[in-house]
Design an enzyme around this catalytic site. Structure first.
Site, PDB file in Angstrom:
ATOM      1  CG  ASP A 125      -1.978  -1.102   1.148  1.00 23.85           C
ATOM      2  OD1 ASP A 125      -2.280  -1.539   0.027  1.00 23.85           O
ATOM      3  OD2 ASP A 125      -2.453  -1.549   2.203  1.00 23.85           O
ATOM      4  CB  ALA A 126       4.149   2.061   0.427  1.00 23.85           C
TER       5      ALA A 126
END
Lengths: 289, 289, 289, 289
Positions: free
Chosen positions: A233-234
């Site tokens: 999620d980065a």
């Protein structure tokens, strides 16, 4: 549905910033009688990087399509130490959609490709659960089941990658796929895997973001579409949007409101990618208008 | 500017949920000839708490204003073990605005009170730097300077609390006040200190959120107004809003776009508080429409 | 997908405003052991009309479902001269979707009903052109073709009404249906025909709103979902939303951006109707939260 | 507040579209060692008009500031039959604000100029009523009263124009000024009068738009900022925005919600104008990002 457009070429460029880049590129196009349809550029002044997207009409262009890249590379490209990609407006992107159990994003992607809203083709739907095989079948698309367990994960990913290679997949769309892809898969499709996360990142990464949002008592929830990198999620964010919620909204209401947001944000991100409007660099994106 | 309204009373109630609460409260008002202007209720079904806001016209109400609270407490209040607050529409809230150097939220609050958009009075502006004394003076408001150092912090907060007590302050608004209030101050004004944080909490708490947002490459930035609790940037959220940004926006652009958002979100939160529409419980708020 | 909920009843009420209505209704429910799940009321103070939506749990309710309406009518209903509708949470609404050539709203409605996001069933798709028969077939739904010409319009509408009656249709959804319905059809389904218009009404009623919006140079476009009345594009508005556009957006871009908006706004309106949250009166709606 | 920026020049260009314009302009800048800070172009493909905004650093530019315009005009300008304007980033725009009785937009404009958020100076406030003289005085700005009656209108406008000329006004901002300007005034300040209209144009032009919006039962209200032309509320739109409303919102609520919108939309439009980002043509604007 898809509007007939004359064939055009699109250059996506980035390079160290210095004077004269726009002049050089536009002069190159002018000399070969390329009529510029759209030109957008951006300079990251902190990092001193130049970005550009230029689209031009090929109707009277004096270079053959297949010699453009080479000619550009050994003149302008070399001079400014450019990284660039050349696309043509009539390319049909081949997509693999990865799913688990939630159908809404899959339905949306299928509707958009089948109605020819997008110049793309969903070549396969890959699921780690069988629930959505019926949805794929409804649209005449192959569904491939790859059940994932902690023990078989690596082997299954190798098989998935074989499948994608065989099908000539250009873009992987994770449409609420509830598995983390391994580093080899991610590396093989760098900048070509788009995920939808059901929160306004960086708030609420990881699992159960709607529960966390409800717990925190936020007044707005969001969804984020990003390129997948090795860090969960980065990756570089392509698109985000939000919707207002209130104290009346329990977790099921957040799930319901979020669902519409997820499919909208995912489809906007995929569309921008298909239109060759996105340049990722570091952990950021340039999304040309 | 302020619309003339007949005098009304507002009850804000919460209590353990059970059957018959709405019937009991509305029957109480009906019996004393209170015409309901607005009624809103909410049940937190997980925690089994009942919330209600009811506003009624006092024109023909048969109880005197100063006996309502006692009468309600010993009948309905006791029966349902209610916590409640009674307000009247003609109360003028006395506000202290705390500032550091940025003027935009202060200007906005001053304009809204001076134009009588709000039924409230800014009784004092408190600054830890002298920069905004001029702005207060422009509106004829006292400015009190309390420079803060690590050594004098506790003493200064005691002096600030003395000042607020002396001035009969009902509400403290932190208008981009760049200091953390100590636990004694926070406890003394629990539920009566409203802060504006320049990010979409819980993303980017703490210092320099615009820098962090730019670094992360988000496509939307936000602002959050919340009641202050002893935990930094973690109190009950009253209002949030967002604005779209792009790769073109550097940190100064985020600051500029965020500024408008901050003053809007802060003023909406203060307005909801002044209208007695907010009930905080645990780490959440009910904000009645 | 559809969350399991215990069976509940919903009363939608409107009547002349006077004191004691909420007290009377809630006392009625309390006396029969109905636990209120949600209560919302509104008073149109200009027109002096009272509106209410109340939903309660039937688990321990002491009246049989089929005697509630009669009992309520002859007590509270008569006393306050109420107009009311009683619904139950387990009703499955039967929908007819009317279409012409554009598939996006139809796809969206089919996906939502098939995934059981909604407690509703699309019983038939009616088209005045044959293009979307395939889409209906993909989901196993009957498609009925009614070509419309100026000469056969009335006869075709009669046949359509026969079909809807035979299928027990509760709700007609015009999903970019490019025909105006006649007054008899509209009267027969008053308050039960929902249309999506591709502009922010009352701006740009009638044909080709995206062309008009582009011509006028607006910076925001919208979509409006409303109940159909005998006056074109003038019925009570249920839901509207907007999206930002710029000088870069030609008419095809407005069409593309508007498409997403249309299906979202239409589906929100249909959902509010299915949840019995909408009360239309005069040319306005109350949409309870 | 105002970020220190090195001095730059800004060219705003439009001309008939043809090949080679971008190449010619950027080559001109490159030859004189102008480092491009931002370049944005747009082609109106229907009308075949080319638009461009380019900003470049003057630090090492080899032409003197006062010879740029002439040199550009007789080379590139002539060759492509361009209309262009040249600006410098350190210009301070002189503004006259016209008001009637509502103070919110005036307060907002005063706060932004006084805090040096904008590189502009409010040289005078002009009112047709005396109410806001105090607000101007609070900020040390001259207030000039011009009461308007049907009989004195033309004479008063002549006097207003004399005043503006004497003060060297560059931009007139109508901040809820409740008078229509006559054609001579409008012609004298073409493209330099910005109005805020309190509706989402073209919906609800003219007087009392909030009453009309409430009457129609819309779910969203808006505000529109536009250049003033001789046709009422029909000039080129610079910026619009909207806010959600519900059945609970009476006209006073629309006025309250609209107020925040009006000042925000007006200030965004003025800011875009001050930053030389707006090109009006026909009844439309190009607003560069």
């Amino acid at each position: 549905m898809h509007e007939a457009r004359p064939r055009s070429a699109i250059l996506l460029i980035h390079c160290p910033d210095r004077q004269g880049i726009v002049a050089a590129v536009t002069e190159f196009l002018f000399r070969h009688r390329g009529n510029i349809l759209q030109l957008d550029q951006h300079v990251d002044t902190e990092r001193r990087i130049f970005f550009m997207r230029v689209e031009w009409d090929l109707a009277r262009f004096t270079l053959d399509a297949d010699e453009i890249a080479a000619r550009f590379a050994r003149t302008i490209g070399r001079r400014f130490r450019m990284t660039f990609r050349l696309h043509f407006s009539d390319e049909v992107t081949r997509i693999a959609v990865f799913v688990t159990r939630l159908p809404h994003c899959l339905y949306d992607l299928l509707a958009r490709t089948h109605s020819e809203e997008w110049r793309a083709r969903i070549a396969v739907v890959v699921g780690n659960h069988p629930e959505l095989a019926d949805v794929a079948a409804r649209f005449g698309i192959d569904f491939e089941l790859f059940p994932i367990t902690p023990r078989n994960r690596l082997a299954q990913e190798r098989r998935q990658m074989d499948l994608l290679r065989r099908l000539g997949i250009d873009l992987v769309v994770l449409a609420r796929y509830m598995q983390v892809l391994g580093p080899r898969f991610v590396a093989a499709y760098e900048g070509r895997i788009i995920n939808i996360h059901h929160s306004f990142l960086p708030a609420f990464p990881g699992a159960r973001p709607y529960h966390s949002a409800h717990e925190r008592g936020v007044k707005i929830i969001g969804a984020t579409s990003h390129y997948v990198t090795s860090e969960l999620d980065a990756g570089p964010i392509i698109e985000q949007d939000v919707v207002r919620v209130s104290h009346r909204d329990g977790v099921p209401d957040l799930v319901r409101k979020g669902r519409d947001l997820e499919q909208l944000v995912l489809s906007r991100a995929v569309w921008a990618h298909l239109e060759r409007k996105v340049l990722a660099y570091g952990n950021r994106t340039v999304v040309f208008a």
